[in-house]
Design a protein around this motif. Structure first.
Motif, PDB file in Angstrom:
ATOM      1  N   ALA A 175       0.831  -1.212   0.000  1.00 24.29           N
ATOM      2  CA  ALA A 175       0.000   0.000   0.000  1.00 24.29           C
ATOM      3  C   ALA A 175       0.859   1.253   0.000  1.00 24.29           C
ATOM      4  N   LEU A 176       0.394   2.266  -0.725  1.00 31.31           N
ATOM      5  CA  LEU A 176       0.976   3.596  -0.702  1.00 31.31           C
ATOM      6  C   LEU A 176      -0.027   4.522  -0.020  1.00 31.31           C
ATOM      7  N   THR A 177       0.403   5.196   1.036  1.00 29.15           N
ATOM      8  CA  THR A 177      -0.488   6.077   1.799  1.00 29.15           C
ATOM      9  C   THR A 177       0.080   7.484   1.827  1.00 29.15           C
ATOM     10  N   THR A 178      -0.814   8.460   1.922  1.00 26.54           N
ATOM     11  CA  THR A 178      -0.415   9.861   2.035  1.00 26.54           C
ATOM     12  C   THR A 178      -1.047  10.468   3.276  1.00 26.54           C
ATOM     13  N   SER A 179      -0.359  11.434   3.863  1.00 32.30           N
ATOM     14  CA  SER A 179      -0.850  12.067   5.089  1.00 32.30           C
ATOM     15  C   SER A 179      -2.029  12.990   4.828  1.00 32.30           C
ATOM     16  N   LYS A 180      -2.203  13.453   3.589  1.00 29.28           N
ATOM     17  CA  LYS A 180      -3.283  14.384   3.249  1.00 29.28           C
ATOM     18  C   LYS A 180      -3.780  14.072   1.846  1.00 29.28           C
ATOM     19  N   ASP A 181      -5.030  14.428   1.597  1.00 27.98           N
ATOM     20  CA  ASP A 181      -5.617  14.253   0.269  1.00 27.98           C
ATOM     21  C   ASP A 181      -5.555  15.517  -0.568  1.00 27.98           C
ATOM     22  N   ASP A 182      -5.338  16.672   0.080  1.00 26.13           N
ATOM     23  CA  ASP A 182      -5.172  17.932  -0.645  1.00 26.13           C
ATOM     24  C   ASP A 182      -4.255  18.844   0.146  1.00 26.13           C
ATOM     25  N   VAL A 183      -3.441  19.615  -0.557  1.00 30.43           N
ATOM     26  CA  VAL A 183      -2.482  20.508   0.079  1.00 30.43           C
ATOM     27  C   VAL A 183      -2.413  21.811  -0.709  1.00 30.43           C
ATOM     28  N   TYR A 184      -1.831  22.840  -0.073  1.00 33.45           N
ATOM     29  CA  TYR A 184      -1.548  24.092  -0.761  1.00 33.45           C
ATOM     30  C   TYR A 184      -0.216  23.971  -1.504  1.00 33.45           C
ATOM     31  N   VAL A 185       0.001  24.840  -2.455  1.00 33.63           N
ATOM     32  CA  VAL A 185       1.316  24.921  -3.104  1.00 33.63           C
ATOM     33  C   VAL A 185       2.361  25.183  -2.023  1.00 33.63           C
ATOM     34  N   GLY A 186       3.399  24.345  -1.967  1.00 33.27           N
ATOM     35  CA  GLY A 186       4.450  24.506  -0.972  1.00 33.27           C
ATOM     36  C   GLY A 186       4.215  23.764   0.326  1.00 33.27           C
ATOM     37  N   GLU A 187       3.006  23.214   0.504  1.00 36.81           N
ATOM     38  CA  GLU A 187       2.704  22.465   1.731  1.00 36.81           C
ATOM     39  C   GLU A 187       3.099  21.008   1.552  1.00 36.81           C
ATOM     40  N   GLY A 188       3.663  20.392   2.574  1.00 36.58           N
ATOM     41  CA  GLY A 188       4.176  19.040   2.465  1.00 36.58           C
ATOM     42  C   GLY A 188       3.110  17.969   2.628  1.00 36.58           C
ATOM     43  N   VAL A 189       3.252  16.876   1.859  1.00 37.82           N
ATOM     44  CA  VAL A 189       2.417  15.693   2.009  1.00 37.82           C
ATOM     45  C   VAL A 189       3.362  14.505   2.189  1.00 37.82           C
ATOM     46  N   THR A 190       3.282  13.840   3.335  1.00 39.41           N
ATOM     47  CA  THR A 190       4.161  12.711   3.630  1.00 39.41           C
ATOM     48  C   THR A 190       3.592  11.438   3.019  1.00 39.41           C
ATOM     49  N   THR A 191       4.444  10.723   2.276  1.00 39.20           N
ATOM     50  CA  THR A 191       4.034   9.546   1.516  1.00 39.20           C
ATOM     51  C   THR A 191       4.830   8.340   1.987  1.00 39.20           C
ATOM     52  N   SER A 192       4.134   7.216   2.223  1.00 43.24           N
ATOM     53  CA  SER A 192       4.786   5.995   2.699  1.00 43.24           C
ATOM     54  C   SER A 192       4.422   4.830   1.787  1.00 43.24           C
TER      55      SER A 192
END
Length: 495
Positions: A175-192
């Motif tokens: 599985a690939l998971t992300t910490s968020k489903d939407d972000v602002y430009v420049g905002e981080g999304v952590t992916t595992s």
């Protein structure tokens, strides 16, 4: 008593089989070991075999678990049949010893002399280099009827019947998971990227060739429109997790935080991870191959993350995004004009620390501020990227008075938590004493050779050294023009 005698006879037969097989292997095989305590050995098969016999490479680990190993080498003239495992525990004089091993079986494809090349295999993360050898494959072996050991091995060691294996359904997924489903430009999304194995899984599974596979996976996975902060996982360790009420062990093989550089949607395609999966023998035997090595590829589901534009602001295209605070350091708040002082403007918090730009410094006559030295620190831990960026300034006060440094040092950023822009301002107040130095720079400046000659220069117009040449050229030009005019008039008259 008769049942006891039968049991004793079976035990005696098993011990004789094990002893004879051990003697045969030791007399015909090459053993090579290499580790800090010689607790890992790699054993090569005999120098000569029949065309209808198998040849093996055996890895044995003593007094510790066999946690992993690389692929066995490919050998010209042989084909891999599969792997099997073995383990043994014994107690001698109260001391417990154990061994675990895995055996790769090779079948010759033809008769001849074949070279087993020198190879390196990693066992429990320890690289072991094994010298090669030559193996002679002769004619098929004929078992003689008067062979004293035939009755001991006719069902196992010399059996030519292929065992039947069953494929056990695995309880595992990638599985690939992300910490968020939407972000602002420049905002981080952590992916595992993780491999999950259920507590009730019975299918034997192992990682293999993970470094190369992960390199290929990340080429597909990394979005081109993002800055990446890689957590650089070096040791894959299982972590107990609960998913929808079921227990799993999570093996995290990659983690990174991505910061979008524009509003383009972040797209993570489906990727596959190939695992070693063993089929189990339907009717396991004492000496038989009870596991058959196989492969299965597990795939992730594709994933997208929507990227939102930052709210309107004059500095929208230049600000950092995150949650930050200011820490500053000033040697003293009592300053003297003309004397330099150091000042640190430190930005701490969570976000893309690498993208933090220096604060805005207001140009003024009260302070002369030099370009800062920059020190950066980034921490990647517990699904977050945090850190600091410190700007160290040297400044020289030029005018006496009382000053609020917040009027001179400011840094604007966007906080995605509050969805608002914020400004970090200096909270330092300083008092400057001494004489004014604002005109000192003008007085000390070199105004050039023009002013050096003011006292000696004449106010009379001077003739340039090139003036004569200019006049001579003008006269020549005038004569030519007159000559051309006379020629044209004469020609017209003759016509």
């Amino acid at each position: 008593m008769q049942r006891v005698a039968v049991v004793i006879a079976k035990i005696r037969t098993s011990l004789i089989r094990a002893l004879v097989l051990t003697l045969l292997l030791l007399s015909t095989s090459t053993v090579f070991s290499q580790s800090n305590k010689n607790n890992i050995s790699v054993q090569l098969g005999p120098d000569k075999i029949g065309e209808n016999e198998a040849w093996t490479i055996t890895i044995t680990v003593s007094n510790e678990r066999l946690t992993g190993y690389d692929n066995f080498p490919d050998i010209e003239g042989f084909r891999k049949r599969g792997t099997s495992t073995q383990s043994q525990t014994s107690v001698i004089n109260g001391q417990i010893s154990s061994t675990q091993g895995v055996v790769m079986t090779y079948l010759p494809s033809k008769q001849g002399t074949f070279n087993v090349p020198t190879f390196t295999i990693k066992v429990n993360n320890i690289p072991i280099t094994v010298p090669g050898k030559k193996v002679v494959v002769g004619a098929p072996v004929q078992v003689r009827s008067n062979d004293p050991f035939r009755s001991l091995f006719e069902d196992d060691f010399y059996s030519r019947t292929e065992p039947e294996y069953v494929d056990i359904k695995e309880e595992a997924f990638l599985a690939l998971t992300t910490s968020k489903d939407d972000v602002y430009v420049g905002e981080g999304v952590t992916t595992s990227l993780s491999f999950f194995v259920a507590d009730n899984n019975r299918a034997p599974l192992h990682f293999h060739d993970l470094g190369k596979q992960l390199s290929d996976i990340l080429k597909k996975l990394r979005p081109a429109n993002c800055w990446e902060e890689n957590f650089n996982i070096e040791n894959i360790e299982g972590e107990i997790v609960n998913i929808n009420g079921r227990g799993y062990t999570e093996y995290k093989i990659y983690q990174g935080t991505f910061y979008p550089l524009n509003t383009q949607t972040i797209t993570f395609p489906s990727v596959g991870l190939e695992m070693l999966k063993f089929k189990l023998a339907k009717n396991p035997t004492f000496f038989g191959q009870n596991r058959l090595e196989d492969y299965k590829t597990f795939y992730t589901k594709a994933k997208t993350v929507k990227v939102k534009e930052l709210p309107p602001h004059p500095m929208r295209d230049a600000v950092a995004v995150g949650n930050y605070r200011l820490e500053e350091r000033l040697n003293t708040t009592s300053l003297q004009t003309g004397q330099s002082v150091s000042y640190d403007f430190g930005i701490y918090g969570e976000g893309n620390v690498s993208s933090i730009d220096k604060p805005m410094v207001r140009n003024n006559e009260a302070f002369e501020v030099y370009e800062p030295n920059v020190k950066q620190n980034i921490n990647r831990d517990k699904n977050r990227v945090t850190g600091s960026k410190t700007f160290s300034y040297f400044m020289i006060p030029k005018e006496p008075g009382k000053y609020d440094l917040g009027d001179y040092f400011q840094w604007v950023y966007f906080n995605p938590g509050t969805k608002k822009y914020d400004t970090l301002k200096s909270k330092q107040f300083v008092t400057v004493q001494g004489e004014s130095k604002k005109n000192q720079s003008i007085e000390s400046s070199d105004l050039g050779s023009f002013y050096d000659n003011v006292d000696t220069a004449s106010n009379q117009l001077q003739t340039s050294p090139n003036t004569g040449w200019i006049k001579w050229g003008a006269n020549i030009f005038a004569v030519l023009m007159v000559g051309i005019s006379v020629y044209l008039i004469t020609r017209k008259a003759h016509e």
